[in-house]
Motif scaffolding. Structure first.
Motif, PDB file in Angstrom:
ATOM      1  N   LYS A   1       0.842  -1.190   0.000  1.00  0.00           N
ATOM      2  CA  LYS A   1       0.000   0.000   0.000  1.00  0.00           C
ATOM      3  C   LYS A   1       0.881   1.245   0.000  1.00  0.00           C
ATOM      4  CE  LYS A   1      -3.863  -0.017   2.075  1.00  0.00           C
ATOM      5  NZ  LYS A   1      -4.955  -0.075   3.062  1.00  0.00           N
ATOM      6  N   THR A   2       0.656   2.112  -0.975  1.00  0.00           N
ATOM      7  CA  THR A   2       1.419   3.349  -1.073  1.00  0.00           C
ATOM      8  C   THR A   2       0.581   4.498  -0.572  1.00  0.00           C
ATOM      9  OG1 THR A   2       2.618   2.524  -3.002  1.00  0.00           O
ATOM     10  CG2 THR A   2       2.645   4.898  -2.629  1.00  0.00           C
ATOM     11  N   LEU A   3       1.111   5.231   0.405  1.00  0.00           N
ATOM     12  CA  LEU A   3       0.407   6.378   0.957  1.00  0.00           C
ATOM     13  C   LEU A   3       1.133   7.657   0.563  1.00  0.00           C
ATOM     14  CD1 LEU A   3      -0.393   5.036   4.533  1.00  0.00           C
ATOM     15  CD2 LEU A   3      -1.943   5.208   2.584  1.00  0.00           C
ATOM     16  N   PRO A   4       0.394   8.762   0.473  1.00  0.00           N
ATOM     17  CA  PRO A   4       1.036  10.038   0.132  1.00  0.00           C
ATOM     18  C   PRO A   4       2.116  10.380   1.157  1.00  0.00           C
ATOM     19  CG  PRO A   4      -1.363  10.212   0.074  1.00  0.00           C
ATOM     20  CD  PRO A   4      -1.050   8.891   0.704  1.00  0.00           C
ATOM     21  N   GLU A   5       3.189  10.969   0.677  1.00  0.00           N
ATOM     22  CA  GLU A   5       4.278  11.359   1.556  1.00  0.00           C
ATOM     23  C   GLU A   5       4.373  12.877   1.618  1.00  0.00           C
ATOM     24  OE1 GLU A   5       7.933   9.596   0.438  1.00  0.00           O
ATOM     25  OE2 GLU A   5       7.245   7.524   0.733  1.00  0.00           O
ATOM     26  N   ILE A   6       4.560  13.399   2.824  1.00  0.00           N
ATOM     27  CA  ILE A   6       4.827  14.820   2.992  1.00  0.00           C
ATOM     28  C   ILE A   6       6.091  14.957   3.834  1.00  0.00           C
ATOM     29  CG2 ILE A   6       2.366  15.403   2.899  1.00  0.00           C
ATOM     30  CD1 ILE A   6       2.744  15.990   5.995  1.00  0.00           C
ATOM     31  N   SER A   7       6.657  16.136   3.808  1.00  0.00           N
ATOM     32  CA  SER A   7       7.853  16.396   4.602  1.00  0.00           C
ATOM     33  C   SER A   7       7.759  17.795   5.195  1.00  0.00           C
ATOM     34  CB  SER A   7       9.115  16.283   3.733  1.00  0.00           C
ATOM     35  OG  SER A   7      10.242  16.798   4.419  1.00  0.00           O
ATOM     36  N   TYR A   8       7.802  17.886   6.512  1.00  0.00           N
ATOM     37  CA  TYR A   8       7.808  19.205   7.135  1.00  0.00           C
ATOM     38  C   TYR A   8       9.088  19.956   6.779  1.00  0.00           C
ATOM     39  CZ  TYR A   8       3.867  17.514   9.903  1.00  0.00           C
ATOM     40  OH  TYR A   8       2.656  17.029  10.287  1.00  0.00           O
ATOM     41  N   GLU A   9      10.188  19.225   6.734  1.00  0.00           N
ATOM     42  CA  GLU A   9      11.481  19.848   6.446  1.00  0.00           C
ATOM     43  C   GLU A   9      11.488  20.510   5.080  1.00  0.00           C
ATOM     44  OE1 GLU A   9      16.209  18.542   6.100  1.00  0.00           O
ATOM     45  OE2 GLU A   9      14.732  17.170   6.978  1.00  0.00           O
ATOM     46  N   ASN A  10      10.774  19.910   4.118  1.00  0.00           N
ATOM     47  CA  ASN A  10      10.776  20.427   2.752  1.00  0.00           C
ATOM     48  C   ASN A  10       9.562  21.292   2.429  1.00  0.00           C
ATOM     49  OD1 ASN A  10      13.202  19.051   2.166  1.00  0.00           O
ATOM     50  ND2 ASN A  10      12.064  17.171   1.687  1.00  0.00           N
ATOM     51  N   THR A  11       8.757  21.590   3.428  1.00  0.00           N
ATOM     52  CA  THR A  11       7.569  22.426   3.226  1.00  0.00           C
ATOM     53  C   THR A  11       7.767  23.758   3.929  1.00  0.00           C
ATOM     54  OG1 THR A  11       6.173  20.448   3.177  1.00  0.00           O
ATOM     55  CG2 THR A  11       5.078  22.568   3.490  1.00  0.00           C
TER      56      THR A  11
ATOM     57  N   GLY B   1       4.036  18.626  14.916  1.00  0.00           N
ATOM     58  CA  GLY B   1       3.686  17.489  15.756  1.00  0.00           C
ATOM     59  C   GLY B   1       2.650  16.559  15.142  1.00  0.00           C
ATOM     60  N   TRP B   2       2.007  16.984  14.047  1.00  0.00           N
ATOM     61  CA  TRP B   2       1.044  16.105  13.387  1.00  0.00           C
ATOM     62  C   TRP B   2       1.776  14.954  12.713  1.00  0.00           C
ATOM     63  CZ3 TRP B   2      -3.903  16.790  14.482  1.00  0.00           C
ATOM     64  CH2 TRP B   2      -4.381  18.070  14.799  1.00  0.00           C
ATOM     65  N   ASN B   3       1.239  13.767  12.816  1.00  0.00           N
ATOM     66  CA  ASN B   3       1.819  12.606  12.152  1.00  0.00           C
ATOM     67  C   ASN B   3       1.832  12.835  10.631  1.00  0.00           C
ATOM     68  OD1 ASN B   3       1.264   9.856  10.688  1.00  0.00           O
ATOM     69  ND2 ASN B   3       2.247   9.308  12.611  1.00  0.00           N
ATOM     70  N   GLU B   4       2.979  12.627  10.002  1.00  0.00           N
ATOM     71  CA  GLU B   4       3.111  12.933   8.576  1.00  0.00           C
ATOM     72  C   GLU B   4       2.266  12.020   7.701  1.00  0.00           C
ATOM     73  OE1 GLU B   4       7.285  12.963   7.677  1.00  0.00           O
ATOM     74  OE2 GLU B   4       7.531  15.026   8.391  1.00  0.00           O
ATOM     75  N   THR B   5       2.116  10.764   8.084  1.00  0.00           N
ATOM     76  CA  THR B   5       1.243   9.857   7.330  1.00  0.00           C
ATOM     77  C   THR B   5      -0.197  10.349   7.382  1.00  0.00           C
ATOM     78  OG1 THR B   5       2.657   7.936   7.747  1.00  0.00           O
ATOM     79  CG2 THR B   5       0.372   7.496   7.166  1.00  0.00           C
ATOM     80  N   PHE B   6      -0.633  10.753   8.559  1.00  0.00           N
ATOM     81  CA  PHE B   6      -1.988  11.276   8.750  1.00  0.00           C
ATOM     82  C   PHE B   6      -2.230  12.501   7.867  1.00  0.00           C
ATOM     83  CE2 PHE B   6      -4.727  14.049  11.600  1.00  0.00           C
ATOM     84  CZ  PHE B   6      -5.921  13.398  11.307  1.00  0.00           C
ATOM     85  N   ILE B   7      -1.320  13.466   7.913  1.00  0.00           N
ATOM     86  CA  ILE B   7      -1.472  14.672   7.102  1.00  0.00           C
ATOM     87  C   ILE B   7      -1.406  14.330   5.617  1.00  0.00           C
ATOM     88  CG2 ILE B   7      -0.444  16.900   6.501  1.00  0.00           C
ATOM     89  CD1 ILE B   7      -1.842  16.928   9.180  1.00  0.00           C
ATOM     90  N   GLY B   8      -0.546  13.377   5.259  1.00  0.00           N
ATOM     91  CA  GLY B   8      -0.452  12.970   3.862  1.00  0.00           C
ATOM     92  C   GLY B   8      -1.754  12.411   3.327  1.00  0.00           C
TER      93      GLY B   8
END
Length: 286
Positions: free
Chosen positions: A40-50, A87-94
């Motif tokens: 299963k592929t989930l969207p990825e986000i990065s706080y460091e790169n945002t 502090g938000w989980n990155e998978t959740f936000i993705g």
């Protein structure tokens, strides 16, 4: 409970999610909830790169990040006590950013946001949320508040109902001074009186302790609301969410077995999917 809701949940989840008047079952792999199946592929986000953006609201500067496509529905994430937008989980936000334009921000005095030399209130934090929605160019947004963020969200629903489309209240309480939230009250008191506590955290603690609560006003909320709670939440026990749901007509209540406080960090995929289901559900009469 509405038949359409039950059908939607059954289609989306392989785990059992039963609502206010039923039993609950644990999300898959609840012992390691951040583990995602290999296929299963989930969207990825990065706080460091945002990048962090800034907006002037009510005499302070609020820092925020945004995720997702510009032409999608807006969703404002309202953080809990002592937390910042990272502090938000990155998978959740993705997961949320798949279908929504997600805004995560820091409360005044926290993280990237500035403050003034005065104690603020929970209602004032709700005014900040309303002001940020306007500053970002929207008449209203969907909102997701966790813990203290759900208290802010309740004040937002009561004082600025036109600013909210749909609201999710996660790990919610209508007061920090009720018997059920004894552990939460002790945590807040410790931070309000601690000598080495960050100024923003101390002010949040004081604001929560001084908050009169909003139980008497909950029945006046007409917006679509969903409450999410974990059966192992010791700070804001599930019984409090049941009480709130009983006061808000037509509200949803989802209970995850075995999940503690602020469950999106422990079961990000499950919390992301149920949130998306709720936000996308058309509850208008046929």
């Amino acid at each position: 409970m509405k038949k359409a809701i039950i059908i939607a949940i059954t289609l989306i989840f392989t785990v059992c999610l039963l609502f206010a008047a039923g039993c609950t079952a644990a999300p898959a792999d609840s012992g390691s909830p951040d583990k995602i199946p290999a296929d299963k592929t989930l969207p990825e986000i990065s706080y460091e790169n945002t990048p962090v953006h800034y907006s002037e609201v009510n005499g302070v500067t609020l820092g925020y990040r945004e995720f997702g496509a510009d032409n999608t529905e807006p969703l404002l994430m309202i953080m809990g006590f002592g937390g910042t937008m990272d502090g938000w989980n990155e998978t959740f936000i993705g997961i949320l950013s798949e279908n929504y334009h997600v805004y995560a921000y820091d409360h005044r005095g926290m993280g990237e946001s500035t403050d003034v030399d005065a104690q603020f209130t929970v209602a004032q934090l709700a005014d900040d949320a309303a002001g940020l929605i306007t500053a970002l160019g929207y008449d209203s947004m969907n909102t997701y508040g966790v813990s203290m963020g759900s208290s802010v969200s309740q004040e937002l629903l009561i004082n600025h109902p036109d600013k909210v489309r749909k609201a999710v209240l996660s790990s919610a309480t209508y007061s920090a001074g009720i018997p059920e939230t004894e552990k939460l009250h002790a945590l807040l008191l410790e931070n309000a009186e601690g000598e080495d506590v960050d100024s923003g955290v101390r002010k949040e603690a004081v604001a929560n302790l001084e908050w009169d609560g909003c139980y008497d006003n909950l029945s006046g909320i007409a917006n679509d609301v969903m409450l999410i709670t974990g059966t192992e939440d010791e700070l804001t026990p599930q019984s409090v969410a049941v009480d709130i749901a009983g006061q808000i007509s037509g509200s949803w209540l989802v209970r995850f077995k075995g999940i503690p406080h602020a469950g999106s960090s422990y079961a990000p995929e499950e919390y992301g999917r149920i949130t998306t289901t709720f936000l996308e559900m058309n509850e208008s009469p046929v």
